[in-house]
Each structure stands twice: as structure tokens, then as C-alpha cells.
Design a protein around this motif. Structure first.
Motif, PDB file in Angstrom:
ATOM      1  N   ASP A 273       0.966  -1.232   0.126  1.00  9.54           N
ATOM      2  CA  ASP A 273      -0.162   0.034  -0.028  1.00  9.54           C
ATOM      3  C   ASP A 273       0.844   1.381  -0.028  1.00  9.54           C
ATOM      4  OD1 ASP A 273      -2.420  -1.513   0.138  1.00  9.54           O
ATOM      5  OD2 ASP A 273      -2.166  -1.773   2.273  1.00  9.54           O
ATOM      6  N   ALA A 274       2.191   1.133   0.027  1.00 14.00           N
ATOM      7  CA  ALA A 274       2.898   2.500  -0.023  1.00 14.00           C
ATOM      8  C   ALA A 274       3.201   2.654  -1.306  1.00 14.00           C
ATOM      9  CB  ALA A 274       4.250   2.299   0.723  1.00 14.00           C
ATOM     10  N   SER A 275       3.104   1.776  -2.182  1.00 15.74           N
ATOM     11  CA  SER A 275       3.335   2.425  -3.711  1.00 15.74           C
ATOM     12  C   SER A 275       3.033   1.106  -4.559  1.00 15.74           C
ATOM     13  CB  SER A 275       4.850   2.623  -4.012  1.00 15.74           C
ATOM     14  OG  SER A 275       5.476   1.421  -3.980  1.00 15.74           O
ATOM     15  N   PRO A 276       2.869   1.401  -5.783  1.00 13.47           N
ATOM     16  CA  PRO A 276       2.514   0.410  -6.671  1.00 13.47           C
ATOM     17  C   PRO A 276       3.274  -0.522  -6.979  1.00 13.47           C
ATOM     18  CG  PRO A 276       2.964   2.305  -7.921  1.00 13.47           C
ATOM     19  CD  PRO A 276       3.021   2.724  -6.672  1.00 13.47           C
ATOM     20  N   THR A 277       3.147  -1.690  -7.247  1.00  7.35           N
ATOM     21  CA  THR A 277       4.206  -2.782  -7.737  1.00  7.35           C
ATOM     22  C   THR A 277       5.105  -2.316  -8.856  1.00  7.35           C
ATOM     23  OG1 THR A 277       2.816  -3.888  -9.132  1.00  7.35           O
ATOM     24  CG2 THR A 277       2.777  -4.646  -6.881  1.00  7.35           C
ATOM     25  N   LEU A 278       6.079  -2.955  -9.188  1.00  9.29           N
ATOM     26  CA  LEU A 278       6.788  -2.511 -10.246  1.00  9.29           C
ATOM     27  C   LEU A 278       6.021  -2.741 -11.570  1.00  9.29           C
ATOM     28  CD1 LEU A 278       9.580  -1.195 -11.367  1.00  9.29           C
ATOM     29  CD2 LEU A 278      10.482  -3.580 -11.438  1.00  9.29           C
ATOM     30  N   PRO A 279       5.257  -3.792 -12.004  1.00 10.76           N
ATOM     31  CA  PRO A 279       4.671  -4.167 -13.065  1.00 10.76           C
ATOM     32  C   PRO A 279       3.409  -2.958 -13.315  1.00 10.76           C
ATOM     33  CG  PRO A 279       5.047  -6.194 -11.998  1.00 10.76           C
ATOM     34  CD  PRO A 279       5.617  -5.297 -11.189  1.00 10.76           C
ATOM     35  N   GLU A 280       2.842  -2.791 -12.080  1.00 11.59           N
ATOM     36  CA  GLU A 280       1.872  -1.646 -11.937  1.00 11.59           C
ATOM     37  C   GLU A 280       2.466  -0.464 -12.722  1.00 11.59           C
ATOM     38  OE1 GLU A 280      -1.208  -3.106  -8.824  1.00 11.59           O
ATOM     39  OE2 GLU A 280       0.491  -1.813  -7.987  1.00 11.59           O
ATOM     40  N   MET A 281       3.591   0.065 -12.004  1.00  9.83           N
ATOM     41  CA  MET A 281       4.190   1.272 -12.564  1.00  9.83           C
ATOM     42  C   MET A 281       4.577   1.241 -14.010  1.00  9.83           C
ATOM     43  SD  MET A 281       6.579   2.767  -9.609  1.00  9.83           S
ATOM     44  CE  MET A 281       7.649   1.251  -9.197  1.00  9.83           C
ATOM     45  N   VAL A 282       4.936   0.062 -14.541  1.00  9.14           N
ATOM     46  CA  VAL A 282       5.609   0.018 -15.912  1.00  9.14           C
ATOM     47  C   VAL A 282       4.307   0.094 -16.738  1.00  9.14           C
ATOM     48  CG1 VAL A 282       6.393  -1.516 -17.734  1.00  9.14           C
ATOM     49  CG2 VAL A 282       7.662  -1.094 -15.620  1.00  9.14           C
ATOM     50  N   LEU A 283       3.205  -0.553 -16.651  1.00  9.85           N
ATOM     51  CA  LEU A 283       2.203  -0.396 -17.285  1.00  9.85           C
ATOM     52  C   LEU A 283       1.327   0.741 -17.249  1.00  9.85           C
ATOM     53  CD1 LEU A 283       0.614  -4.271 -16.574  1.00  9.85           C
ATOM     54  CD2 LEU A 283       2.168  -3.480 -18.655  1.00  9.85           C
ATOM     55  N   ASP A 284       1.491   1.317 -16.288  1.00 12.36           N
ATOM     56  CA  ASP A 284       0.588   2.752 -15.937  1.00 12.36           C
ATOM     57  C   ASP A 284       1.512   3.774 -17.034  1.00 12.36           C
ATOM     58  OD1 ASP A 284      -0.682   4.785 -14.518  1.00 12.36           O
ATOM     59  OD2 ASP A 284       1.265   5.519 -14.203  1.00 12.36           O
ATOM     60  N   VAL A 285       2.922   3.554 -17.124  1.00 20.30           N
ATOM     61  CA  VAL A 285       3.432   4.677 -17.845  1.00 20.30           C
ATOM     62  C   VAL A 285       3.288   4.373 -19.273  1.00 20.30           C
ATOM     63  CG1 VAL A 285       5.796   5.770 -18.516  1.00 20.30           C
ATOM     64  CG2 VAL A 285       5.190   5.396 -16.128  1.00 20.30           C
ATOM     65  N   LEU A 286       3.407   3.003 -19.655  1.00 17.04           N
ATOM     66  CA  LEU A 286       3.187   2.482 -21.004  1.00 17.04           C
ATOM     67  C   LEU A 286       1.682   2.963 -21.573  1.00 17.04           C
ATOM     68  CD1 LEU A 286       4.960  -0.697 -21.319  1.00 17.04           C
ATOM     69  CD2 LEU A 286       5.541   1.208 -22.293  1.00 17.04           C
ATOM     70  N   GLY A 287       0.697   2.897 -20.623  1.00 13.23           N
ATOM     71  CA  GLY A 287      -0.477   3.040 -21.304  1.00 13.23           C
ATOM     72  C   GLY A 287      -0.981   2.415 -22.211  1.00 13.23           C
ATOM     73  N   ASP A 288      -1.517   2.755 -23.343  1.00 15.66           N
ATOM     74  CA  ASP A 288      -2.111   1.981 -24.286  1.00 15.66           C
ATOM     75  C   ASP A 288      -1.106   1.405 -25.216  1.00 15.66           C
ATOM     76  OD1 ASP A 288      -1.676   4.443 -25.601  1.00 15.66           O
ATOM     77  OD2 ASP A 288      -3.622   4.550 -26.028  1.00 15.66           O
ATOM     78  N   ARG A 289       0.132   1.773 -24.987  1.00 17.70           N
ATOM     79  CA  ARG A 289       1.275   1.250 -26.073  1.00 17.70           C
ATOM     80  C   ARG A 289       1.301  -0.252 -25.800  1.00 17.70           C
ATOM     81  NH1 ARG A 289       2.956   5.689 -23.543  1.00 17.70           N
ATOM     82  NH2 ARG A 289       3.661   7.442 -24.669  1.00 17.70           N
ATOM     83  N   ASP A 290       0.867  -0.952 -26.889  1.00 22.56           N
ATOM     84  CA  ASP A 290       0.598  -2.388 -26.879  1.00 22.56           C
ATOM     85  C   ASP A 290       1.919  -3.230 -27.316  1.00 22.56           C
ATOM     86  OD1 ASP A 290      -0.505  -4.993 -26.594  1.00 22.56           O
ATOM     87  OD2 ASP A 290      -1.538  -4.923 -28.483  1.00 22.56           O
ATOM     88  N   ILE A 291       2.824  -3.344 -26.402  1.00 24.16           N
ATOM     89  CA  ILE A 291       4.185  -3.941 -26.550  1.00 24.16           C
ATOM     90  C   ILE A 291       4.277  -5.002 -25.578  1.00 24.16           C
ATOM     91  CG2 ILE A 291       5.044  -1.707 -27.505  1.00 24.16           C
ATOM     92  CD1 ILE A 291       6.610  -1.432 -24.995  1.00 24.16           C
ATOM     93  N   PRO A 292       5.195  -5.996 -25.894  1.00 25.24           N
ATOM     94  CA  PRO A 292       5.332  -7.082 -24.760  1.00 25.24           C
ATOM     95  C   PRO A 292       6.272  -6.607 -23.859  1.00 25.24           C
ATOM     96  CG  PRO A 292       6.499  -7.647 -26.820  1.00 25.24           C
ATOM     97  CD  PRO A 292       5.606  -6.540 -27.157  1.00 25.24           C
ATOM     98  N   VAL A 293       6.007  -7.137 -22.677  1.00 26.19           N
ATOM     99  CA  VAL A 293       6.924  -6.903 -21.519  1.00 26.19           C
ATOM    100  C   VAL A 293       6.998  -8.026 -20.746  1.00 26.19           C
ATOM    101  CG1 VAL A 293       7.219  -5.296 -19.656  1.00 26.19           C
ATOM    102  CG2 VAL A 293       5.679  -4.627 -21.191  1.00 26.19           C
ATOM    103  N   LEU A 294       8.380  -8.387 -20.512  1.00 28.38           N
ATOM    104  CA  LEU A 294       8.875  -9.471 -19.927  1.00 28.38           C
ATOM    105  C   LEU A 294       9.582  -9.164 -18.660  1.00 28.38           C
ATOM    106  CD1 LEU A 294       9.395 -12.630 -19.545  1.00 28.38           C
ATOM    107  CD2 LEU A 294      11.341 -12.320 -20.999  1.00 28.38           C
ATOM    108  N   GLY A 295       9.290  -9.391 -17.411  1.00 28.44           N
ATOM    109  CA  GLY A 295       9.796  -8.699 -16.193  1.00 28.44           C
ATOM    110  C   GLY A 295      10.569  -9.756 -15.533  1.00 28.44           C
ATOM    111  N   ASN A 296      11.486  -9.298 -14.356  1.00 30.05           N
ATOM    112  CA  ASN A 296      12.135 -10.117 -13.267  1.00 30.05           C
ATOM    113  C   ASN A 296      13.055 -10.985 -14.091  1.00 30.05           C
ATOM    114  OD1 ASN A 296      11.240  -9.185 -10.983  1.00 30.05           O
ATOM    115  ND2 ASN A 296       9.679 -10.314 -10.738  1.00 30.05           N
ATOM    116  N   VAL A 297      13.690 -10.540 -15.274  1.00 28.97           N
ATOM    117  CA  VAL A 297      14.947 -11.106 -15.779  1.00 28.97           C
ATOM    118  C   VAL A 297      16.152 -11.040 -15.031  1.00 28.97           C
ATOM    119  CG1 VAL A 297      16.263 -11.599 -17.790  1.00 28.97           C
ATOM    120  CG2 VAL A 297      13.674 -11.104 -17.953  1.00 28.97           C
ATOM    121  N   GLU A 298      17.011 -11.962 -14.801  1.00 25.04           N
ATOM    122  CA  GLU A 298      18.264 -11.788 -14.047  1.00 25.04           C
ATOM    123  C   GLU A 298      19.301 -11.088 -14.791  1.00 25.04           C
ATOM    124  OE1 GLU A 298      16.496 -16.070 -13.303  1.00 25.04           O
ATOM    125  OE2 GLU A 298      16.809 -14.596 -14.965  1.00 25.04           O
ATOM    126  N   PHE A 299      19.272  -9.814 -14.774  1.00 20.72           N
ATOM    127  CA  PHE A 299      20.277  -8.924 -15.038  1.00 20.72           C
ATOM    128  C   PHE A 299      20.321  -7.809 -14.240  1.00 20.72           C
ATOM    129  CE2 PHE A 299      17.119  -7.525 -17.933  1.00 20.72           C
ATOM    130  CZ  PHE A 299      16.806  -6.163 -17.989  1.00 20.72           C
TER     131      PHE A 299
END
Length: 340
Positions: A273-299
Motif C-alpha cells: 500500500d505504500a506504492s504500486p508494484t513494479l509491473p503496475e508502474m511500468v504498465l501505468d506509464v506505457l498506457g495503451d502502447r501495446d508492446i510485450p513486456v517481460l519482467g524479473n529477468v536476471e540482469f
């Protein structure tokens, strides 16, 4: 370099057994407590079949402010390594806060004349992006020597260490595409889809910073690219702000896909409840840009790092949670035809 949506890649020649790899202080200093980790990193590189040497500035206790030396001194040593034909690859000992101070002092002509892999991440992201922009040089976004090969690798299970060693060796010596990178259960599909494009990225704050300099990548180089990024430290709101910087810069309107590394030590992300999750932030900024997003990759700073070579074409399938390198990062050695 002339702006082009398809920059010509400058691939270094493949390394061969016995080639010299130099560990250099391209940013931060070497603290005495980490000397054993550096020694272990040397062992890893030697086990891959390379000769290893430490650059002179990589000396315990040598420092100037937060750096190993002044920017001019670091640039001078870096340029000497770039001009030395015996040196076939350079790996940064650690990251830090120094590369911005010597971007204008790098001998880019030496790189064009004799390209060689420059390995590392964090502050070294700046070198990868700037040298890719100025020369087309493939950037080897990989683990650093001391905290990576000598640190995170040593804490990983033995099977993972062996897998990484084989992967890095193939990256540096193989002239065929590596294909699919080894996935893990941590990988998450944040938005499905499939795309092929050039890998561009690094630490997100460095991606934003480099675009504010005269060495910024031409905007059309992001057309169809797969943007990869990670971040460590600071607040969750900083990540959201950096994503908006990339949006305002027009980068998010051009990329074809996104790969996000495992976040590290970011305040707020693990506080309900202190802030959105990282996926929520990413998708919020991307908005309706329909591009694939892969998260939590080891780098990135969470380590150990899978290699993410800047400029190399990849195939991203977020729904299937796969990422494959479609091109080699190095080229075969030139052969001399017999004289008729």
C-alpha cells in the motif's frame, strides 16, 4: 555517426584461448575488503581459458573522492588499453559514479581501429550506450568482475555458476548466435506479445542521463528496439519518474518491446500500500502502447547477470517468457587469402 534506424554494428573479433583480458578500474575504487572477490574473479576468467592482468589503477586503497582516480587518469588508462593490441577484452572491476566525467576523453578512433569487448554494467552502462552511439560497438552488458564474477557468482549454486561460465565463454568466443537465454521461474509476463529488435538499455537512470548529453542515441535507433533496464536503490517513485523521462523523450513511442531486470534495494516496492508494484508502474506509464513486456529477468544489481549485449538483435516472446539472441556479439577473425 550519421543517424540511421539500422546502425551498423561494430563487433569485436572473437576471443581465443590465451587471449589477454584486463580488469580495470573504470569507475569506482577497490576497497581492501573486496580484494579476495577480485582474486576469485581472476580465477573465473582464467578457468575460461584467458590470461588476466590487473590495470595499474586497480590498486587497493587508491581513490579520489568516490572514484578510483580522476576522470582524466581513468580515461588515460582506458585509452591505453584500447590502443594496446595485446589486450583483447576489458572488464570493469566495479561500477560507481565516474564514467560521466570522461565520456568526452575516450579514444573512439582506437575503438574503431581495434574493437574489443568492454564488459560490465551499472555505471558502465554509460560506456556501452555512448560507444554504441559513436561507433556502433556492441556493448557487453554483463557482470562486473569483483561484485559479479568474484561475488554473486560465488554465492550461486554450482550448477548455475557452470551455466554462466559456459554462457559467458560462448558470448566472447563463439561466432554463432547464443539463441535462447536460460530462463527461470522468476521471469514474468507483464504484457504478452512477440517482437524482434535490437537490444538497447542498461540501468534506467543511466539510459535517461545519456540521452541528456551530446552523445545521446539518435531517437530513430529505438525504432522497434527491445529496451532492457533495471534499477537499484532510491525510491519506487524514482523509477516511475525515469520511465516518464523516457516517455517524454519519445523512446517509449518507438520501442517494440521491453525487458525489465530484477529490482534491487528500491524503497517502497516491498511495502504493501505504500506504492504500486513494479509491473503496475511500468504498465501505468506505457498506457495503451501495446508492446510485450517481460519482467524479473536476471540482469542488473540483483545478480548474477545474464548477458544482454547492446546492439544485438533478439527475439522476445513475453507470453512464452523467452528471450533469444539472434546474432553473435563477436565476429570471426579475418582470414588472409593466399597470394596467387
Amino acid at each position: 555517426m550519421t543517424s540511421s534506424a539500422s546502425p551498423r554494428l561494430l563487433r569485436p573479433p572473437a576471443l581465443r584461448p590465451g587471449d589477454l583480458v584486463v580488469v580495470a578500474a573504470l569507475s569506482g575504487p577497490l576497497h581492501a575488503a573486496y580484494e579476495p572477490d577480485l582474486a576469485q574473479a581472476v580465477v573465473v576468467l582464467e578457468r575460461m581459458g584467458f590470461r588476466v592482468r590487473r590495470a595499474p589503477l586497480l590498486d587497493v586503497g587508491r581513490r579520489r573522492w568516490w572514484s578510483a582516480a580522476t576522470p582524466a587518469e581513468i580515461a588515460s588508462e582506458f585509452n591505453a588499453l584500447l590502443r594496446d593490441s595485446e589486450v583483447r577484452a576489458i572488464i570493469a572491476h566495479d561500477g560507481g559514479q565516474t564514467a560521466l566525467g570522461y565520456l568526452d576523453l575516450i579514444d573512439v578512433e582506437a575503438i574503431v581501429a581495434d574493437p574489443k569487448p568492454i564488459l560490465g554494467f551499472s555505471d558502465i552502462s554509460l560506456l556501452h550506450l555512448v560507444l554504441y552511439a559513436r561507433t556502433g560497438l556492441v556493448g557487453f552488458h554483463t557482470d562486473l568482475a569483483t561484485p559479479g564474477l568474484g561475488g554473486a557468482w560465488q554465492r550461486a549454486p554450482s550448477a548455475r555458476r557452470a551455466e554462466l561460465e559456459k554462457l559467458y565463454s560462448a558470448l566472447l568466443t563463439g561466432t554463432e548466435p547464443l539463441g535462447a537465454l536460460p530462463s527461470s521461474p522468476s521471469w514474468e509476463c507483464w504484457r504478452p506479445g512477440r517482437v524482434e529488435g535490437r537490444l538497447i538499455g542498461g540501468v534506467i537512470n543511466r539510459v535517461a542521463l545519456v540521452q541528456a548529453t551530446r552523445y545521446a542515441l539518435p531517437l530513430d535507433w529505438f525504432d522497434g528496439a527491445v529496451l532492457f533496464w533495471e534499477e537499484m536503490g532510491g525510491q519506487a517513485s524514482y523509477v516511475w519518474s525515469y520511465l516518464h523521462v523516457l516517455r517524454h523523450a519519445g523512446i517509449l513511442d518507438r520501442i517494440g518491446g521491453m525487458v525489465v531486470g530484477i529490482p534491487h534495494a528500491i524503497d517502497g516496492l516491498d511495502t504493501p500500500d505504500a506504492s504500486p508494484t513494479l509491473p503496475e508502474m511500468v504498465l501505468d506509464v506505457l498506457g495503451d502502447r501495446d508492446i510485450p513486456v517481460l519482467g524479473n529477468v536476471e540482469f542488473g544489481h540483483a545478480g548474477p547477470n545474464l548477458p544482454m549485449p547492446v546492439g544485438v538483435r533478439v527475439a522476445l516472446d513475453a507470453g512464452q517468457r523467452t528471450l533469444a539472441l539472434l546474432e553473435p556479439a563477436v565476429r570471426p577473425h579475418a582470414t588472409t587469402a593466399p597470394v596467387a
